[in-house]
Write a protein that holds these residues in place. Structure first.
Motif, mmCIF file in Angstrom:
data_model
loop_
_atom_site.group_PDB
_atom_site.id
_atom_site.type_symbol
_atom_site.label_atom_id
_atom_site.label_comp_id
_atom_site.label_asym_id
_atom_site.label_seq_id
_atom_site.Cartn_x
_atom_site.Cartn_y
_atom_site.Cartn_z
ATOM 1 N N GLY A 164 0.814 -1.211 0.000
ATOM 2 C CA GLY A 164 0.000 0.000 0.000
ATOM 3 C C GLY A 164 0.845 1.258 0.000
ATOM 4 O O GLY A 164 1.958 1.282 0.554
ATOM 5 N N ALA A 165 0.307 2.311 -0.577
ATOM 6 C CA ALA A 165 1.041 3.575 -0.701
ATOM 7 C C ALA A 165 1.363 4.192 0.653
ATOM 8 O O ALA A 165 2.337 4.937 0.774
ATOM 9 N N SER A 166 0.587 3.891 1.682
ATOM 10 C CA SER A 166 0.846 4.478 2.998
ATOM 11 C C SER A 166 1.815 3.655 3.848
ATOM 12 O O SER A 166 2.185 4.079 4.944
ATOM 13 N N ALA A 167 2.263 2.514 3.344
ATOM 14 C CA ALA A 167 3.236 1.684 4.077
ATOM 15 C C ALA A 167 4.575 2.420 4.160
ATOM 16 O O ALA A 167 4.882 3.273 3.332
ATOM 17 N N SER A 168 5.360 2.077 5.161
ATOM 18 C CA SER A 168 6.668 2.718 5.302
ATOM 19 C C SER A 168 7.684 2.092 4.348
ATOM 20 O O SER A 168 7.499 0.965 3.873
ATOM 21 N N GLU A 191 8.894 -1.137 5.751
ATOM 22 C CA GLU A 191 8.001 -2.270 5.458
ATOM 23 C C GLU A 191 8.244 -2.795 4.044
ATOM 24 O O GLU A 191 8.280 -4.010 3.829
ATOM 25 N N GLU A 226 -3.212 1.759 -4.085
ATOM 26 C CA GLU A 226 -4.034 2.612 -3.243
ATOM 27 C C GLU A 226 -5.480 2.359 -3.650
ATOM 28 O O GLU A 226 -5.822 2.507 -4.837
ATOM 29 N N ASP A 227 -6.291 1.924 -2.696
ATOM 30 C CA ASP A 227 -7.690 1.576 -2.990
ATOM 31 C C ASP A 227 -7.782 0.559 -4.133
ATOM 32 O O ASP A 227 -8.558 0.729 -5.083
#
Length: 65
Positions: A17-21, A24, A41-42
């Motif tokens: 996912g785009a919000s992962a670090s 990660e 993303e989505d």
């Protein structure tokens, strides 16, 4: 020799996912023995991250992951 991209591609690729670090992403690449990950993303492909991206944009710039 592969005749098409489908013959050479990785089936069922891992993604992140785009919000992962970045950490990660790096850990997933290490665990799966891969050098790149599609970024979603989505449930939509929004980009790719590679081990080179991590090396040149995070490690080399002494950025905080």
């Amino acid at each position: 020799m592969a005749k098409s991209v489908r013959d050479a591609m990785t089936a069922d690729p891992r993604s992140i996912g785009a919000s992962a670090s970045v950490v990660e992403a790096a850990r997933l690449m290490r665990e799966q023995h891969i050098g790149s990950l599609p970024v979603t993303e989505d449930d939509r492909l929004v980009g790719m991250i590679t081990d080179r991206d991590i090396t040149t944009r995070v490690v080399a710039e002494s950025a905080v992951p």
